[in-house]
Structures are given as C-alpha cells and as structure tokens.
Scaffold this active site. Sequence first.
Site, PDB file in Angstrom:
ATOM      1  N   HIS A 280     -59.530  24.804 -46.735  1.00  0.00           N
ATOM      2  CA  HIS A 280     -60.492  23.727 -46.471  1.00  0.00           C
ATOM      3  C   HIS A 280     -61.212  23.878 -45.126  1.00  0.00           C
ATOM      4  O   HIS A 280     -62.431  23.793 -45.050  1.00  0.00           O
ATOM      5  CB  HIS A 280     -59.794  22.367 -46.487  1.00  0.00           C
ATOM      6  CG  HIS A 280     -58.955  22.118 -47.716  1.00  0.00           C
ATOM      7  ND1 HIS A 280     -59.342  22.519 -48.971  1.00  0.00           N
ATOM      8  CD2 HIS A 280     -57.761  21.497 -47.871  1.00  0.00           C
ATOM      9  CE1 HIS A 280     -58.410  22.143 -49.843  1.00  0.00           C
ATOM     10  NE2 HIS A 280     -57.447  21.535 -49.200  1.00  0.00           N
TER      11      HIS A 280
ATOM     12  N   ASP B  12     -61.424  24.685 -54.207  1.00  0.00           N
ATOM     13  CA  ASP B  12     -61.160  24.177 -52.863  1.00  0.00           C
ATOM     14  C   ASP B  12     -61.795  22.799 -52.890  1.00  0.00           C
ATOM     15  O   ASP B  12     -63.021  22.682 -52.813  1.00  0.00           O
ATOM     16  CB  ASP B  12     -61.826  25.071 -51.815  1.00  0.00           C
ATOM     17  CG  ASP B  12     -61.478  24.612 -50.412  1.00  0.00           C
ATOM     18  OD1 ASP B  12     -61.588  23.401 -50.145  1.00  0.00           O
ATOM     19  OD2 ASP B  12     -61.078  25.449 -49.591  1.00  0.00           O
ATOM     20  N   HIS B  13     -60.984  21.757 -53.040  1.00  0.00           N
ATOM     21  CA  HIS B  13     -61.586  20.450 -53.356  1.00  0.00           C
ATOM     22  C   HIS B  13     -62.485  19.939 -52.227  1.00  0.00           C
ATOM     23  O   HIS B  13     -63.336  19.095 -52.453  1.00  0.00           O
ATOM     24  CB  HIS B  13     -60.533  19.431 -53.801  1.00  0.00           C
ATOM     25  CG  HIS B  13     -59.772  18.786 -52.684  1.00  0.00           C
ATOM     26  ND1 HIS B  13     -58.694  19.367 -52.096  1.00  0.00           N
ATOM     27  CD2 HIS B  13     -59.939  17.599 -52.048  1.00  0.00           C
ATOM     28  CE1 HIS B  13     -58.225  18.569 -51.145  1.00  0.00           C
ATOM     29  NE2 HIS B  13     -58.977  17.487 -51.095  1.00  0.00           N
TER      30      HIS B  13
HETATM   31  C1  BG6 Z   1     -54.575  19.255 -49.959  1.00  0.00           C
HETATM   32  C2  BG6 Z   1     -53.338  19.532 -49.136  1.00  0.00           C
HETATM   33  O1  BG6 Z   1     -55.210  20.448 -50.322  1.00  0.00           O
HETATM   34  O2  BG6 Z   1     -55.477  18.473 -49.193  1.00  0.00           O
HETATM   35  C3  BG6 Z   1     -52.702  18.233 -48.672  1.00  0.00           C
HETATM   36  O3  BG6 Z   1     -52.424  20.277 -49.916  1.00  0.00           O
HETATM   37  C4  BG6 Z   1     -53.694  17.386 -47.955  1.00  0.00           C
HETATM   38  O4  BG6 Z   1     -51.581  18.492 -47.841  1.00  0.00           O
HETATM   39  C5  BG6 Z   1     -54.949  17.219 -48.782  1.00  0.00           C
HETATM   40  O5  BG6 Z   1     -53.098  16.123 -47.712  1.00  0.00           O
HETATM   41  C6  BG6 Z   1     -56.030  16.510 -48.010  1.00  0.00           C
HETATM   42  O6  BG6 Z   1     -57.082  16.239 -48.873  1.00  0.00           O
HETATM   43  P1  BG6 Z   1     -58.006  14.980 -48.637  1.00  0.00           P
HETATM   44  O7  BG6 Z   1     -59.063  15.100 -49.680  1.00  0.00           O
HETATM   45  O8  BG6 Z   1     -57.134  13.774 -48.775  1.00  0.00           O
HETATM   46  O9  BG6 Z   1     -58.515  15.148 -47.244  1.00  0.00           O
END
Ligand code: BG6
Length: 518
Positions: A266, A203-204
């Site tokens: 997230h 989960d980045h």
């Molecule tokens: C991803 C989603 O996990 O996270 C995307 O699949 C989204 O739709 C993105 O745009 C948002 O990540 P960040 O790091 O740009 O907030």
Amino acid sequence: MTHASVILNPLREGLTMERAAEPCALVIFGAHGDLAKRKLIPALYALFVQGLLPHGFCVLGTSRTKMDDEQYRALMKESVLKYAPDIDVEEDAWARFASVLYYLPGDTGKQESFTELAKLLEELASRHGTGGNNVFYLSTPPSLYSPTVAHLAAAGLAVKRPGRAPWPRIVVEKPFGHDIGTAQSLNAELHEVLEEQQVFRIDHYLGKETVQNIMVLRFANSIFEPLWNRHYIDHVQITNAETLGVEDRATYYEEAGALRDMIQNHMLQLVSLVAMEPPISLESDAIRDERSKVLKSLRSIEKCAVNKFALRGQYGPGWILGQSVPGYRQEKGVSPESHTETFAALKLYIDNWRWADVPFYVRSGKRLARGITEIAISFRPAPHRLFAQQLAGAAEAGNPNVLVMQIQPDEGISLKFATKLPGPTTQLRWLSMDFRYSTAFGVRSPSAYERLLLDCLIGDASLFARSDQVETSWQFLKPVLETWQEIESVPSDYAAGSWGPQASHDLLAADGRAWRRL
Ligand code: BG6
C-alpha cells in the site's frame, strides 16, 4: 444507497459510465472467509444495485465448509446487512441478486474438486450466459495460491487466453509473496499458465476513491504540476495510522509485521502515484509503466545503513480512545517474545531528475493515537521571507505551504497557506482551504473492492499491481527485511495510543524536520 442525490447534484452532471463489465462467472475461493463476508459480497451486491454487473453473470462461492446454495445465500445476506450498513438491502433486489449466487463445497487440495468445479461452471455458463468467461478470486491463505493455480490449470480452467473469449482471469489477494524469492516464484507459476494481462494482483489502496484522485489532481489540473518537483517541494510525508491492534490475525501478522503488511504494498504504491511522471495515456500499462519506473528509481538502502533509513517499533500496553488495551505481546496468539514490528517508518529517495534529494518519509503503525491515512506535500518556504517576523509566533512557522491528500477517514484535499489576520497590524495565520468528498458530492464513495471488482470484470488492470512492481518493491525492502531478521533485537516499544516510537521522531529530527501533528 439513494440515487436521488446523484440526479440532483450539479457536480455530478455529465458523469457517465462508459465502461462495461463483460459477461462472466466469478468464482470465490475462500467464500466462507472474512474477506468474502466483509468486502467481496457486499461490494458485488452494491455493484448489482447500481446496475453495473454484466447481464450474463453469476457468483460461485467455494470453500471447505459444507452447505447448500440457500444456506450460503442466507449467510451472505446477513453479512451484507452487518458489514455494509450504507447499502439498502431491499427484499426484491436481494432476491434477484441471490438468484445468481451459488455455492460449491470443495477442497482446494484435491483435483476432484476442480473437476467438479469445471462441470458446474459449464452448467452455469449456459444458464446465465457467461460466455464461458471465468474470474477466479483467490481469497484463501497464501499457502493455497500455488496449488489452486496448478489445479485450475490441470482442470483446463486456467489457460493463456488474454482478451479473447472465453477467457479466465485470476485475482490474487495480498500478501503476494513473503520476500523477493517467494514473489518471483509465485509470478513464475502464474505466468506458466496465464498471461500477465490475465492476472489481477489486488492492492485495495489503489481502489480507494481518494487514491485514484491523486492522478486526477496532478494531471487534470495545470496548477500543481509545475510545482511538483525538487525545486518547490521540500519533502513528502505519507502516514498510515491505525488505532486498531492485531485483532484476531495474529497467525498472519506474526509472520508479516508492518513492513510486509503495509509498506511493501500500500505505502509504496502511494509513493509511486505521488512521484510518477504523467503517463502517455490512460491505458493500463501506460499508467503502470510510470508507477513501475518510480519503484525502480528508489535509492537502494545499503545493509550497513539500514538504521539510518528504516526503523521499527512494537506497541506496548496503553490507552486507545479512553480504553486500556494490552501490548502486542499480550495479544491472543502472539508470542510473549515476539520480535514482530507493528510500526515501521522509512526515509526514501527517488533518484531521478524530478525528485533528486527530496526525502519521502513513510510511516505505518497499529495502535496509534488516531486512525488516519494521509499524504502531505510540504513545499519549500518562500525564497525571500518578507513576513518571517510576523510568522515567527504562529504554529508551524517553519513549515509553510502543505498540500494534504487525506485518504481516510475524512476524505478530501486541503491546502495550507498563510493569510493576514483582519486588523490594523500585519499579523499572519496559517489557514487551510478544504475540499471534502462528503460535502462536495453528497453521494457515498464506492468501497475500494467495488471499484476493483468492477475493473477486473471490465478487464482494466490499471489499479492492480503488475509483476514487476511487486518484485521491485520486495527487492527494495530486501536489505531492511534481512537486517531486521538478523538483528534479533526487540523493536523499540511505543505505548498504544501514542504516535509511535521515539526513533520515528528522531528520524525526521535528524533532518531538521518533524512529523505533522495529525
Ligand atoms: C490491510 C492490512 O491490507 O490493510 C491490515 O493487512 C490493515 O493490517 C489494512 O489494517 C488497512 O486498510 P484500510 O483500508 O483500513 O486502511
């Protein structure tokens, strides 16, 4: 990336890196895909430049595209230059990195490809001293997760050996399942061949510097925690606003929508970090146990009450940063009758001693007015409002102290409080005390993938989702997902460039509150 500022900056004095990555080979399935090009290879190169990769290490990319090692290396160099402009690519350093970068064309549908992979990994183990440890990164469409795991097991590459070398580990990208049923099946398949400690569900958001700082802010300081409960906190708002639309991901997004794409993973992970109890140690399961307890305490939403707690919207045409943009249904690859939501908002309650009856409002949407992700903790007003009159005219008079953790883009923390305007009369204004990463530390924040890849090589799963967390969050969202699927009504429209559908404002207005103006 410069190191001079690291040495000179007094705020970084004494910071050491006590954790070391273990020797291993990192195999990337989907090595020619977007994620590998934009995130994984740039993150690996950044780790290499900082000297954080183990001595015995190599990367083996695999996908269906036919090419050799040299072609893959050249392609990846282009990607780093294009997608990671903050990282210097020096010829010497790149040549050393490229010498541990390999490519193997293969088809994840065929067992022969895995036999070949096993053979090459053996060769690479002796050439690079990886000790036979392997990390398999599944950066493929989710439909390939199960067959890949099964083929790895059949080739003897996925076996239950946690913590004892030679070990295999698997990194699984999101989406992890499409609903509770599919998430449970995928977990069961993984657990058949690997122990939970060998599975790293990405989960980045958990790898973002500011997100990791939530625990530090709460538990390394003594001033916030005494206030961190229902007696002092009125409510919590978590916002993820993106200006981007669906881009070229319509095939995936049409099936997912905002609830599956952002909230299930997230946003609920952010809720769990804000609401968790202090863990007994920094050991990965101690932390994950506490995050998990929060998810288990989420008050279930009855199907008949879904509309009171959840809403969705879909962007129509509008304007973003001065440019006219099409509506979701006019985007390439999107059905003109699509019911997919590009905005979702929820009101949640955490039924435990600390949070009883404190609402958490969570929203996530595409094509909104600004790109910003933040967590705002709104405190209750002072019990005896001595200065009510002097505050009456000030903006946000009724919404006093707020602690904002800005996740992106301008990472930092702000505390809003009332203060006296200089002068002979007592007039009050709301001011903000700000901490910004960019000015305080003067070094670039590592990307989320740098941190997560490194943690996986170290074997630290704290910042990864555990099987029970993934299942609990799907279970929590089940009534919402089902209701939205059953009621085939079109989600309410909002203009691109606005702050989402009217229903989202109504959700808070019904409780006498409003979303913060960002
Ligand atoms: C991803 C989603 O996990 O996270 C995307 O699949 C989204 O739709 C993105 O745009 C948002 O990540 P960040 O790091 O740009 O907030």
